[in-house]
Design a protein around this motif. Sequence first.
Motif, PDB file in Angstrom:
ATOM      1  N   PRO A  64      -9.239  34.659 100.670  1.00  0.00           N
ATOM      2  CA  PRO A  64     -10.185  35.708 100.263  1.00  0.00           C
ATOM      3  C   PRO A  64     -11.035  36.242 101.409  1.00  0.00           C
ATOM      4  O   PRO A  64     -11.313  37.435 101.466  1.00  0.00           O
ATOM      5  CB  PRO A  64     -11.047  35.000  99.203  1.00  0.00           C
ATOM      6  N   LEU A  65     -11.450  35.361 102.327  1.00  0.00           N
ATOM      7  CA  LEU A  65     -12.250  35.815 103.459  1.00  0.00           C
ATOM      8  C   LEU A  65     -11.441  36.734 104.368  1.00  0.00           C
ATOM      9  O   LEU A  65     -11.917  37.789 104.800  1.00  0.00           O
ATOM     10  CB  LEU A  65     -12.762  34.605 104.252  1.00  0.00           C
ATOM     11  N   LEU A  66     -10.193  36.352 104.641  1.00  0.00           N
ATOM     12  CA  LEU A  66      -9.329  37.196 105.473  1.00  0.00           C
ATOM     13  C   LEU A  66      -9.004  38.504 104.760  1.00  0.00           C
ATOM     14  O   LEU A  66      -8.948  39.567 105.392  1.00  0.00           O
ATOM     15  CB  LEU A  66      -8.045  36.443 105.816  1.00  0.00           C
ATOM     16  N   VAL A  92     -12.948  26.026 108.606  1.00  0.00           N
ATOM     17  CA  VAL A  92     -12.904  27.272 109.371  1.00  0.00           C
ATOM     18  C   VAL A  92     -13.571  28.408 108.605  1.00  0.00           C
ATOM     19  O   VAL A  92     -14.267  29.247 109.191  1.00  0.00           O
ATOM     20  CB  VAL A  92     -11.446  27.622 109.735  1.00  0.00           C
ATOM     21  N   LYS A  93     -13.388  28.437 107.305  1.00  0.00           N
ATOM     22  CA  LYS A  93     -14.044  29.466 106.491  1.00  0.00           C
ATOM     23  C   LYS A  93     -15.565  29.370 106.627  1.00  0.00           C
ATOM     24  O   LYS A  93     -16.247  30.391 106.835  1.00  0.00           O
ATOM     25  CB  LYS A  93     -13.654  29.305 105.023  1.00  0.00           C
ATOM     26  N   ASP A  94     -16.114  28.159 106.515  1.00  0.00           N
ATOM     27  CA  ASP A  94     -17.563  27.983 106.656  1.00  0.00           C
ATOM     28  C   ASP A  94     -18.044  28.385 108.049  1.00  0.00           C
ATOM     29  O   ASP A  94     -19.166  28.879 108.211  1.00  0.00           O
ATOM     30  CB  ASP A  94     -17.939  26.525 106.381  1.00  0.00           C
ATOM     31  N   TYR A  95     -17.212  28.166 109.034  1.00  0.00           N
ATOM     32  CA  TYR A  95     -17.558  28.518 110.417  1.00  0.00           C
ATOM     33  C   TYR A  95     -17.614  30.031 110.607  1.00  0.00           C
ATOM     34  O   TYR A  95     -18.484  30.561 111.301  1.00  0.00           O
ATOM     35  CB  TYR A  95     -16.523  27.891 111.356  1.00  0.00           C
ATOM     36  N   LEU A  96     -16.689  30.758 109.966  1.00  0.00           N
ATOM     37  CA  LEU A  96     -16.578  32.208 110.172  1.00  0.00           C
ATOM     38  C   LEU A  96     -17.415  33.036 109.203  1.00  0.00           C
ATOM     39  O   LEU A  96     -17.824  34.152 109.546  1.00  0.00           O
ATOM     40  CB  LEU A  96     -15.117  32.636 110.021  1.00  0.00           C
ATOM     41  N   GLU A  97     -17.655  32.519 108.018  1.00  0.00           N
ATOM     42  CA  GLU A  97     -18.225  33.343 106.950  1.00  0.00           C
ATOM     43  C   GLU A  97     -19.550  34.009 107.317  1.00  0.00           C
ATOM     44  O   GLU A  97     -19.718  35.219 107.064  1.00  0.00           O
ATOM     45  CB  GLU A  97     -18.388  32.510 105.678  1.00  0.00           C
ATOM     46  N   PRO A  98     -20.522  33.315 107.908  1.00  0.00           N
ATOM     47  CA  PRO A  98     -21.776  34.009 108.255  1.00  0.00           C
ATOM     48  C   PRO A  98     -21.561  35.183 109.204  1.00  0.00           C
ATOM     49  O   PRO A  98     -22.227  36.215 109.088  1.00  0.00           O
ATOM     50  CB  PRO A  98     -22.607  32.897 108.921  1.00  0.00           C
ATOM     51  N   ARG A  99     -20.623  35.048 110.111  1.00  0.00           N
ATOM     52  CA  ARG A  99     -20.322  36.104 111.071  1.00  0.00           C
ATOM     53  C   ARG A  99     -19.743  37.323 110.359  1.00  0.00           C
ATOM     54  O   ARG A  99     -20.125  38.473 110.633  1.00  0.00           O
ATOM     55  CB  ARG A  99     -19.324  35.573 112.103  1.00  0.00           C
ATOM     56  N   PHE A 100     -18.819  37.091 109.454  1.00  0.00           N
ATOM     57  CA  PHE A 100     -18.193  38.199 108.728  1.00  0.00           C
ATOM     58  C   PHE A 100     -19.154  38.819 107.717  1.00  0.00           C
ATOM     59  O   PHE A 100     -19.117  40.033 107.481  1.00  0.00           O
ATOM     60  CB  PHE A 100     -16.929  37.720 108.016  1.00  0.00           C
ATOM     61  N   GLU A 101     -19.990  37.988 107.109  1.00  0.00           N
ATOM     62  CA  GLU A 101     -20.938  38.489 106.116  1.00  0.00           C
ATOM     63  C   GLU A 101     -21.859  39.553 106.704  1.00  0.00           C
ATOM     64  O   GLU A 101     -22.272  40.479 106.017  1.00  0.00           O
ATOM     65  CB  GLU A 101     -21.763  37.342 105.537  1.00  0.00           C
ATOM     66  N   ALA A 102     -22.189  39.390 107.977  1.00  0.00           N
ATOM     67  CA  ALA A 102     -23.061  40.372 108.629  1.00  0.00           C
ATOM     68  C   ALA A 102     -22.398  41.739 108.751  1.00  0.00           C
ATOM     69  O   ALA A 102     -23.073  42.753 108.936  1.00  0.00           O
ATOM     70  CB  ALA A 102     -23.458  39.854 110.013  1.00  0.00           C
ATOM     71  N   LEU A 103     -21.058  41.778 108.610  1.00  0.00           N
ATOM     72  CA  LEU A 103     -20.314  43.035 108.744  1.00  0.00           C
ATOM     73  C   LEU A 103     -20.092  43.731 107.410  1.00  0.00           C
ATOM     74  O   LEU A 103     -20.065  44.955 107.338  1.00  0.00           O
ATOM     75  CB  LEU A 103     -18.924  42.759 109.341  1.00  0.00           C
ATOM     76  N   PHE A 104     -19.888  42.938 106.363  1.00  0.00           N
ATOM     77  CA  PHE A 104     -19.337  43.466 105.130  1.00  0.00           C
ATOM     78  C   PHE A 104     -20.258  44.463 104.425  1.00  0.00           C
ATOM     79  O   PHE A 104     -21.488  44.381 104.514  1.00  0.00           O
ATOM     80  CB  PHE A 104     -18.982  42.334 104.177  1.00  0.00           C
ATOM     81  N   SER A 105     -19.630  45.370 103.699  1.00  0.00           N
ATOM     82  CA  SER A 105     -20.334  46.422 102.974  1.00  0.00           C
ATOM     83  C   SER A 105     -21.048  45.858 101.738  1.00  0.00           C
ATOM     84  O   SER A 105     -20.541  44.946 101.087  1.00  0.00           O
ATOM     85  CB  SER A 105     -19.315  47.482 102.530  1.00  0.00           C
ATOM     86  N   PRO A 106     -22.211  46.412 101.397  1.00  0.00           N
ATOM     87  CA  PRO A 106     -22.882  46.002 100.157  1.00  0.00           C
ATOM     88  C   PRO A 106     -22.081  46.385  98.915  1.00  0.00           C
ATOM     89  O   PRO A 106     -22.350  45.885  97.820  1.00  0.00           O
ATOM     90  CB  PRO A 106     -24.212  46.755 100.207  1.00  0.00           C
ATOM     91  N   ASN A 107     -21.076  47.250  99.078  1.00  0.00           N
ATOM     92  CA  ASN A 107     -20.229  47.652  97.948  1.00  0.00           C
ATOM     93  C   ASN A 107     -19.087  46.671  97.695  1.00  0.00           C
ATOM     94  O   ASN A 107     -18.316  46.857  96.760  1.00  0.00           O
ATOM     95  CB  ASN A 107     -19.636  49.042  98.208  1.00  0.00           C
ATOM     96  N   SER A 108     -18.972  45.645  98.525  1.00  0.00           N
ATOM     97  CA  SER A 108     -17.945  44.614  98.358  1.00  0.00           C
ATOM     98  C   SER A 108     -18.574  43.400  97.682  1.00  0.00           C
ATOM     99  O   SER A 108     -19.566  42.858  98.177  1.00  0.00           O
ATOM    100  CB  SER A 108     -17.372  44.226  99.724  1.00  0.00           C
TER     101      SER A 108
END
Length: 414
Positions: A199-201, A92-108
């Motif tokens: 960690p992803l959540l 599930v992490k591999d399934y969601l990670e690309p989607r969330f990565e597009a949101l996350f701040s460059p400061n994270s």
Amino acid sequence: MKKEKSVPITKKMVWKAYKKVKRKKGSAGIDGVDFDKFEEDRLKNLYKVWNRLASGSYFPSSVKEVAIPKKDGGERLLGIPTITDRIAQTVVKDYLEPRFEALFSPNSYGYRPQKSAHGAVKQVRDNCRKYAWVIDLDIKGFFDNIDHDLLLKSVDKHVEENWVKMYIVRWLEAPISKVNGELESKQGKGTPQGGVISPLLANLFLHYTFDKWMEKTYPNLPFVRYADDAIIHCNTEQEAKQVLTTLQQRMEVCKLELHPLKTKIVYCKDYRRKGKSTYNKFDFLGFSFQPRPTRSKRDGQTFLGFDPAISRSSGKKIVAEINALRIHKWSTATIEGIAEELNPKIRGWINYYGKFRRSTLRVIFRRLGERLMKWALNKFKSLKRSKTRGYNLLEKYYKKNPKLFYHWEVGFQS
């Protein structure tokens, strides 16, 4: 994939997740099944993971709680899922990670592809050269206090698939098998520190709780976050105090609390900054930022900088690990055997802590050299308990093979 399966999880996804989990190794969960036992019937075990995930009938086991020592002398409680659950979470992490990565701040920087702790430390160092004050942020018991309702609200913004949300809820609600043997149910908060998907959540939760809020409320102030560790850079002490007050209010709204003792305002004192403050030092990701003599690359002159190097607590931890190995008692081992055993550890220490001011590691390898000298005295009676003769023998080993130990190879002779 069979047509009757209700969840779009393939055997290939499970196999890919299994290989990732195996590479990281790790201990058995509450079922006592380690990788040796899992491998005895690997195909059957993996088929079971896929079949249950793909049909919606997968339910996680309870999470095994283990206590590990913290640098401050206390204990950190980690949750260890079973190997089966780690594989399922990785799918599930591999399934969601690309989607969330597009949101996350460059400061994270924490637990993200193409990001690293070294990148976070370097960015903090660069920011400290521009901003005189920092807020060293510590969220009290963050992983234990993540509010499930708020987290799932964040998930809902970006996840339409009901099967994904179903499994996330099941993992969040999985009970904890405590160290004392008791089974503890969740009370609407917390995600185990040690879970694959945690960690992803956590990053998604802090993306809205902290990152987006900072970028909107204080767009001109840089910050660096690594999981729940964060550094905020400010221009003045007054500005830092005002930001901290507002941030405390923000944390309360999000059902979190800043640690009252560990959260502090620090003055980044260097040759340009002549002011005074209660704190002139902070630790971040195993490094201490503090005033240090620095040599200019341009003209060779020495000046006072504010830079990172291995922290005292990290150094003590390494020395304690060296002491615990009791190398001086390995009297039946050869010097080559000792090097083979220690080099993976030594390489890890140098590659991580030697990234900034590598020379500060010299005192640690002096301690290792002392242990090797004692090994020589115990192994070779002809040395007659003479420390000088012991060190001379190590010198002979070094001249014969200066690459025998990794710290020798990079310039830390015992």
